[in-house]
Design an enzyme around this catalytic site. Structure first.
Site, PDB file in Angstrom:
ATOM      1  N   GLY A 162     -26.790  21.075   1.386  1.00  0.00           N
ATOM      2  CA  GLY A 162     -26.286  22.213   2.144  1.00  0.00           C
ATOM      3  C   GLY A 162     -24.800  22.346   1.913  1.00  0.00           C
ATOM      4  O   GLY A 162     -24.147  21.391   1.474  1.00  0.00           O
ATOM      5  N   HIS A 198     -19.963  23.500  10.704  1.00  0.00           N
ATOM      6  CA  HIS A 198     -18.801  23.759   9.831  1.00  0.00           C
ATOM      7  C   HIS A 198     -18.180  25.121  10.144  1.00  0.00           C
ATOM      8  O   HIS A 198     -16.961  25.288  10.059  1.00  0.00           O
ATOM      9  CB  HIS A 198     -19.220  23.748   8.355  1.00  0.00           C
ATOM     10  CG  HIS A 198     -19.261  22.381   7.735  1.00  0.00           C
ATOM     11  ND1 HIS A 198     -18.163  21.553   7.649  1.00  0.00           N
ATOM     12  CD2 HIS A 198     -20.269  21.704   7.129  1.00  0.00           C
ATOM     13  CE1 HIS A 198     -18.498  20.420   7.037  1.00  0.00           C
ATOM     14  NE2 HIS A 198     -19.781  20.484   6.709  1.00  0.00           N
ATOM     15  N   HIS A 216     -25.845  21.087  10.991  1.00  0.00           N
ATOM     16  CA  HIS A 216     -24.652  20.515  10.353  1.00  0.00           C
ATOM     17  C   HIS A 216     -23.790  21.629   9.745  1.00  0.00           C
ATOM     18  O   HIS A 216     -22.569  21.646   9.921  1.00  0.00           O
ATOM     19  CB  HIS A 216     -25.119  19.516   9.269  1.00  0.00           C
ATOM     20  CG  HIS A 216     -24.024  18.894   8.464  1.00  0.00           C
ATOM     21  ND1 HIS A 216     -23.763  17.536   8.477  1.00  0.00           N
ATOM     22  CD2 HIS A 216     -23.122  19.434   7.600  1.00  0.00           C
ATOM     23  CE1 HIS A 216     -22.740  17.281   7.663  1.00  0.00           C
ATOM     24  NE2 HIS A 216     -22.336  18.420   7.113  1.00  0.00           N
ATOM     25  N   GLU A 217     -24.450  22.570   9.038  1.00  0.00           N
ATOM     26  CA  GLU A 217     -23.696  23.638   8.364  1.00  0.00           C
ATOM     27  C   GLU A 217     -23.123  24.651   9.351  1.00  0.00           C
ATOM     28  O   GLU A 217     -21.997  25.121   9.189  1.00  0.00           O
ATOM     29  CB  GLU A 217     -24.573  24.337   7.317  1.00  0.00           C
ATOM     30  CG  GLU A 217     -25.161  23.429   6.231  1.00  0.00           C
ATOM     31  CD  GLU A 217     -24.150  22.553   5.517  1.00  0.00           C
ATOM     32  OE1 GLU A 217     -22.954  22.913   5.463  1.00  0.00           O
ATOM     33  OE2 GLU A 217     -24.549  21.477   5.020  1.00  0.00           O
ATOM     34  N   GLN A 220     -16.045  24.933   3.408  1.00  0.00           N
ATOM     35  CA  GLN A 220     -15.919  23.763   2.525  1.00  0.00           C
ATOM     36  C   GLN A 220     -15.393  24.134   1.143  1.00  0.00           C
ATOM     37  O   GLN A 220     -14.938  23.262   0.413  1.00  0.00           O
ATOM     38  CB  GLN A 220     -17.281  23.061   2.375  1.00  0.00           C
ATOM     39  CG  GLN A 220     -17.751  22.409   3.670  1.00  0.00           C
ATOM     40  CD  GLN A 220     -19.040  21.648   3.434  1.00  0.00           C
ATOM     41  OE1 GLN A 220     -20.113  22.216   3.462  1.00  0.00           O
ATOM     42  NE2 GLN A 220     -18.934  20.353   3.171  1.00  0.00           N
ATOM     43  N   CYS A 254     -21.555  14.193   4.237  1.00  0.00           N
ATOM     44  CA  CYS A 254     -20.969  15.526   4.077  1.00  0.00           C
ATOM     45  C   CYS A 254     -20.137  15.547   2.799  1.00  0.00           C
ATOM     46  O   CYS A 254     -19.427  14.584   2.507  1.00  0.00           O
ATOM     47  CB  CYS A 254     -20.091  15.834   5.282  1.00  0.00           C
ATOM     48  SG  CYS A 254     -19.295  17.442   5.217  1.00  0.00           S
ATOM     49  N   LEU A 255     -20.220  16.651   2.064  1.00  0.00           N
ATOM     50  CA  LEU A 255     -19.443  16.779   0.833  1.00  0.00           C
ATOM     51  C   LEU A 255     -17.942  16.760   1.124  1.00  0.00           C
ATOM     52  O   LEU A 255     -17.142  16.499   0.229  1.00  0.00           O
ATOM     53  CB  LEU A 255     -19.806  18.086   0.108  1.00  0.00           C
ATOM     54  CG  LEU A 255     -21.272  18.233  -0.321  1.00  0.00           C
ATOM     55  CD1 LEU A 255     -21.498  19.578  -1.002  1.00  0.00           C
ATOM     56  CD2 LEU A 255     -21.690  17.093  -1.230  1.00  0.00           C
TER      57      LEU A 255
HETATM   58 ZN    ZN Z   1     -20.828  18.996   5.790  1.00  0.00          ZN
END
Ligand code: ZN
Length: 168
Positions: free
Chosen positions: A54, A153, A149-150, A59, A107-108
């Site tokens: 995701g 963000h 989670h997204e 991000q 997480c990225l």
């Molecule tokens: Zn993330």
């Protein structure tokens, strides 16, 4: 998702500490804007290149309410469903179960850290797809976890702020 006419770009991924990751992202006014369409394709390419399931627009340094959800089986979640990536524009979680489940997240934007996070087991999300159609859909388990989670963000929240027990 549509096949892009032009090759997608791999974008830089913001890392924890960058201001954009703690800001509330802005709603997208026109999903059909070519710049938005390009951003969605680039986000997808960036997510795949980074081996993510995701990604959210903040991000990649765009403070816009766009997420991509792309569950697939992986070593930590062998039971995770394999799905076509879904782009969700202006997503809103309009219902979620009171029942939660604990699961490991990474997480990225947060390198080398994973943690257990409690998330609603099921939810209903309303969003615009990349054709600007309004969609309402229910998800559960790992996919519901990715969506939460997204969407976090988009509110400037990282999973580490919701973590129960952090581990490095
Ligand atoms: Zn993330």
């Amino acid at each position: 998702m549509n096949t892009p006419v032009t090759a997608a770009k791999i974008l830089a991924i913001a890392q924890r500490g960058e201001l954009i990751l703690s800001q509330r992202a802005q709603a997208v006014s026109n999903p059909l804007d070519p710049e938005i369409q390009t951003l969605i394709h680039d986000m997808q390419a960036t997510m795949l290149a980074a081996n993510g399931v995701g990604i959210a627009a903040p991000q990649v340094f765009q403070s816009l309410r766009i997420i991509i959800v792309a569950s697939r089986p992986n070593p930590r979640y062998p039971e995770a469903p394999l799905m076509e990536p879904i782009a969700m524009i202006n997503p809103e979680i309009i219902w979620q179960s009171t029942e939660t489940c604990l699961g490991e997240e990474g997480c990225l934007s947060v390198q080398e850290m994973r943690a257990q996070v409690a998330r609603a087991e099921r939810l209903t999300v309303r969003y615009l797809n990349e054709k600007a159609e309004s969609i309402e859909a229910e998800f559960s388990g790992f996919v519901a976890r990715i969506i939460q989670h997204e969407v976090d963000h988009l509110e400037g929240i990282l999973f580490v702020e919701r973590a129960e027990a952090a581990e490095s």
